[in-house]
Design a protein around this motif. Structure first.
Motif, PDB file in Angstrom:
ATOM      1  N   ILE A 100       0.849  -1.194   0.000  1.00 46.21           N
ATOM      2  CA  ILE A 100       0.000   0.000   0.000  1.00 46.21           C
ATOM      3  C   ILE A 100       0.880   1.238   0.000  1.00 46.21           C
ATOM      4  O   ILE A 100       1.902   1.289   0.690  1.00 46.21           O
ATOM      5  CB  ILE A 100      -0.909   0.008   1.241  1.00 46.21           C
ATOM      6  CG1 ILE A 100      -1.738  -1.284   1.319  1.00 46.21           C
ATOM      7  CG2 ILE A 100      -1.836   1.227   1.233  1.00 46.21           C
ATOM      8  CD1 ILE A 100      -2.541  -1.434   2.600  1.00 46.21           C
ATOM      9  N   CYS A 101       0.491   2.254  -0.751  1.00 44.62           N
ATOM     10  CA  CYS A 101       1.235   3.515  -0.694  1.00 44.62           C
ATOM     11  C   CYS A 101       0.282   4.693  -0.552  1.00 44.62           C
ATOM     12  O   CYS A 101      -0.906   4.596  -0.892  1.00 44.62           O
ATOM     13  CB  CYS A 101       2.144   3.705  -1.899  1.00 44.62           C
ATOM     14  SG  CYS A 101       1.308   3.842  -3.486  1.00 44.62           S
ATOM     15  N   TYR A 102       0.800   5.778  -0.031  1.00 43.61           N
ATOM     16  CA  TYR A 102       0.051   7.009   0.204  1.00 43.61           C
ATOM     17  C   TYR A 102       0.536   8.043  -0.793  1.00 43.61           C
ATOM     18  O   TYR A 102       1.727   8.403  -0.788  1.00 43.61           O
ATOM     19  CB  TYR A 102       0.286   7.470   1.638  1.00 43.61           C
ATOM     20  CG  TYR A 102      -0.516   8.661   2.096  1.00 43.61           C
ATOM     21  CD1 TYR A 102      -1.890   8.709   1.918  1.00 43.61           C
ATOM     22  CD2 TYR A 102       0.102   9.721   2.763  1.00 43.61           C
ATOM     23  CE1 TYR A 102      -2.636   9.790   2.374  1.00 43.61           C
ATOM     24  CE2 TYR A 102      -0.633  10.804   3.221  1.00 43.61           C
ATOM     25  CZ  TYR A 102      -2.001  10.835   3.031  1.00 43.61           C
ATOM     26  OH  TYR A 102      -2.726  11.901   3.492  1.00 43.61           O
ATOM     27  N   SER A 108       7.091   8.165   3.068  1.00 43.04           N
ATOM     28  CA  SER A 108       8.557   8.045   3.105  1.00 43.04           C
ATOM     29  C   SER A 108       9.174   7.835   1.726  1.00 43.04           C
ATOM     30  O   SER A 108      10.224   8.417   1.416  1.00 43.04           O
ATOM     31  CB  SER A 108       8.963   6.901   4.041  1.00 43.04           C
ATOM     32  OG  SER A 108       8.402   5.669   3.597  1.00 43.04           O
ATOM     33  N   LEU A 109       8.568   7.029   0.895  1.00 45.70           N
ATOM     34  CA  LEU A 109       9.131   6.747  -0.424  1.00 45.70           C
ATOM     35  C   LEU A 109       9.239   8.011  -1.266  1.00 45.70           C
ATOM     36  O   LEU A 109      10.191   8.176  -2.039  1.00 45.70           O
ATOM     37  CB  LEU A 109       8.269   5.704  -1.143  1.00 45.70           C
ATOM     38  CG  LEU A 109       8.726   5.233  -2.527  1.00 45.70           C
ATOM     39  CD1 LEU A 109      10.130   4.623  -2.453  1.00 45.70           C
ATOM     40  CD2 LEU A 109       7.734   4.218  -3.086  1.00 45.70           C
ATOM     41  N   MET A 160       4.439  10.135  -8.450  1.00 48.57           N
ATOM     42  CA  MET A 160       4.234   9.273  -7.275  1.00 48.57           C
ATOM     43  C   MET A 160       3.552   7.965  -7.658  1.00 48.57           C
ATOM     44  O   MET A 160       3.933   6.890  -7.178  1.00 48.57           O
ATOM     45  CB  MET A 160       3.433  10.023  -6.216  1.00 48.57           C
ATOM     46  CG  MET A 160       4.219  11.128  -5.531  1.00 48.57           C
ATOM     47  SD  MET A 160       3.356  11.927  -4.132  1.00 48.57           S
ATOM     48  CE  MET A 160       2.179  12.961  -5.032  1.00 48.57           C
ATOM     49  N   CYS A 161       2.549   8.048  -8.520  1.00 48.51           N
ATOM     50  CA  CYS A 161       1.864   6.819  -8.937  1.00 48.51           C
ATOM     51  C   CYS A 161       2.782   5.929  -9.763  1.00 48.51           C
ATOM     52  O   CYS A 161       2.740   4.694  -9.652  1.00 48.51           O
ATOM     53  CB  CYS A 161       0.599   7.167  -9.719  1.00 48.51           C
ATOM     54  SG  CYS A 161      -0.704   7.882  -8.690  1.00 48.51           S
ATOM     55  N   ALA A 162       3.632   6.523 -10.588  1.00 52.40           N
ATOM     56  CA  ALA A 162       4.588   5.748 -11.377  1.00 52.40           C
ATOM     57  C   ALA A 162       5.575   5.021 -10.470  1.00 52.40           C
ATOM     58  O   ALA A 162       5.868   3.831 -10.675  1.00 52.40           O
ATOM     59  CB  ALA A 162       5.341   6.673 -12.335  1.00 52.40           C
ATOM     60  N   ILE A 163       6.068   5.721  -9.469  1.00 52.83           N
ATOM     61  CA  ILE A 163       7.009   5.106  -8.518  1.00 52.83           C
ATOM     62  C   ILE A 163       6.312   3.988  -7.747  1.00 52.83           C
ATOM     63  O   ILE A 163       6.876   2.907  -7.540  1.00 52.83           O
ATOM     64  CB  ILE A 163       7.569   6.171  -7.563  1.00 52.83           C
ATOM     65  CG1 ILE A 163       8.435   7.169  -8.332  1.00 52.83           C
ATOM     66  CG2 ILE A 163       8.391   5.522  -6.446  1.00 52.83           C
ATOM     67  CD1 ILE A 163       8.730   8.443  -7.571  1.00 52.83           C
ATOM     68  N   GLY A 164       5.068   4.231  -7.333  1.00 55.06           N
ATOM     69  CA  GLY A 164       4.316   3.185  -6.640  1.00 55.06           C
ATOM     70  C   GLY A 164       4.158   1.942  -7.492  1.00 55.06           C
ATOM     71  O   GLY A 164       4.305   0.815  -7.010  1.00 55.06           O
ATOM     72  N   TYR A 167       7.354  -0.065  -7.655  1.00 53.53           N
ATOM     73  CA  TYR A 167       7.574  -0.828  -6.432  1.00 53.53           C
ATOM     74  C   TYR A 167       6.508  -1.904  -6.212  1.00 53.53           C
ATOM     75  O   TYR A 167       6.467  -2.538  -5.163  1.00 53.53           O
ATOM     76  CB  TYR A 167       7.623   0.106  -5.221  1.00 53.53           C
ATOM     77  CG  TYR A 167       8.997   0.705  -4.993  1.00 53.53           C
ATOM     78  CD1 TYR A 167       9.911   0.110  -4.124  1.00 53.53           C
ATOM     79  CD2 TYR A 167       9.388   1.860  -5.659  1.00 53.53           C
ATOM     80  CE1 TYR A 167      11.167   0.658  -3.924  1.00 53.53           C
ATOM     81  CE2 TYR A 167      10.649   2.419  -5.470  1.00 53.53           C
ATOM     82  CZ  TYR A 167      11.534   1.809  -4.595  1.00 53.53           C
ATOM     83  OH  TYR A 167      12.796   2.344  -4.400  1.00 53.53           O
ATOM     84  N   GLY A 168       5.647  -2.098  -7.175  1.00 59.04           N
ATOM     85  CA  GLY A 168       4.669  -3.179  -7.107  1.00 59.04           C
ATOM     86  C   GLY A 168       3.543  -2.964  -6.123  1.00 59.04           C
ATOM     87  O   GLY A 168       2.942  -3.931  -5.638  1.00 59.04           O
ATOM     88  N   LYS A 169       3.209  -1.718  -5.827  1.00 59.80           N
ATOM     89  CA  LYS A 169       2.109  -1.446  -4.904  1.00 59.80           C
ATOM     90  C   LYS A 169       0.780  -1.868  -5.533  1.00 59.80           C
ATOM     91  O   LYS A 169       0.566  -1.706  -6.733  1.00 59.80           O
ATOM     92  CB  LYS A 169       2.059   0.037  -4.544  1.00 59.80           C
ATOM     93  CG  LYS A 169       3.360   0.609  -3.987  1.00 59.80           C
ATOM     94  CD  LYS A 169       3.733   0.007  -2.645  1.00 59.80           C
ATOM     95  CE  LYS A 169       4.978   0.687  -2.065  1.00 59.80           C
ATOM     96  NZ  LYS A 169       5.363   0.147  -0.749  1.00 59.80           N
ATOM     97  N   ASP A 170      -0.109  -2.398  -4.703  1.00 62.07           N
ATOM     98  CA  ASP A 170      -1.430  -2.824  -5.174  1.00 62.07           C
ATOM     99  C   ASP A 170      -2.531  -1.848  -4.801  1.00 62.07           C
ATOM    100  O   ASP A 170      -3.569  -1.798  -5.458  1.00 62.07           O
ATOM    101  CB  ASP A 170      -1.785  -4.196  -4.580  1.00 62.07           C
ATOM    102  CG  ASP A 170      -0.836  -5.281  -5.021  1.00 62.07           C
ATOM    103  OD1 ASP A 170      -0.577  -5.371  -6.235  1.00 62.07           O
ATOM    104  OD2 ASP A 170      -0.338  -6.034  -4.159  1.00 62.07           O
ATOM    105  N   VAL A 171      -2.306  -1.074  -3.730  1.00 66.67           N
ATOM    106  CA  VAL A 171      -3.325  -0.164  -3.224  1.00 66.67           C
ATOM    107  C   VAL A 171      -2.747   1.247  -3.192  1.00 66.67           C
ATOM    108  O   VAL A 171      -1.685   1.475  -2.601  1.00 66.67           O
ATOM    109  CB  VAL A 171      -3.805  -0.576  -1.821  1.00 66.67           C
ATOM    110  CG1 VAL A 171      -4.928   0.342  -1.347  1.00 66.67           C
ATOM    111  CG2 VAL A 171      -4.268  -2.031  -1.809  1.00 66.67           C
TER     112      VAL A 171
END
Length: 215
Positions: A100-102, A108-109, A160-164, A167-171
């Protein structure tokens, strides 16, 4: 109902999950801070755009809880340890925080001093992502690859969405978006939401805007 611990849970949330939680939350973003509560309401999230409709003190808390609990536990006073339910299994929120990412510069990322291009490349190499850096750059129409996220201007949403994704974020949890913000950033928000939906990501967006403004 089985409680799942780390090591076998990450794939469970990709197709959706639910959470029921109560307590006090101090939500934060690069733009706002808001003290609010969660009233033991059950929330269900599935791949695609999930709108949490309401004012800043009504809709933000769950998005912030899901994405920032592991990073800023002092922002929360909860009635119980947060868990989600996916595929009829209870999963500790701490155990899936890596999925999950914000989408805010306080995450932090995205506070990293590395350039956007480096973060995308690092994400791909560290997770074994099958997408290439060039594919991700093209999907999100990135131009300011040699800057830190904080210096990307309005392109920061796409960065930010590209970086997420790298990193394989799903949410992908967003901070609260006001009507004024929604109108000002509408083109960028529509772009990232459209692309994340195509990638079958779960997007959680708290806002007082109408859903039609993001489609």
């Amino acid at each position: 109902m089985l409680l799942v611990r780390s090591g076998d849970m990450s794939s469970n949330i990709k197709n959706g999950f639910s959470i029921t939680q109560g307590g006090y939350v101090q939500c934060r973003s690069s733009r706002y801070t808001c003290d609010t509560t969660i009233d033991n309401e059950e929330f269900h999230f599935s791949p695609g755009l999930n709108i949490l409709k309401g004012d800043i003190d009504e809709s933000w808390a769950i998005s912030y809880l899901l994405s920032m609990y592991s990073e800023r536990p002092k922002d929360f006073m909860l009635e119980s340890e947060p868990e989600i339910v996916a595929k009829d299994k209870r999963i500790s929120l701490n155990d899936i925080s890596g999925s999950i990412c914000y989408i805010d510069e306080c995450y932090s990322l995205f506070k990293s001093k590395k350039q956007v291009k480096s973060l995308i490349e690092n994400g791909i190499s560290s997770t074994g992502n099958k997408m290439t850096a060039n594919e991700i750059v093209q999907i999100f129409s990135l131009e300011q690859l040699d800057r830190q996220v904080r210096y990307c201007g309005n392109e920061k949403w796409r960065s930010m969405c590209a970086i997420g994704c790298a990193y394989g974020k799903d949410v992908f949890c967003f901070p609260w978006i006001s009507k004024k913000m929604g109108k000002y950033y509408q083109g960028h928000l529509k772009k990232v939401i459209s692309e994340l939906c195509k990638l079958q990501k779960i997007i959680i967006l708290p806002t007082n805007c109408d859903e039609s403004e993001f489609k």
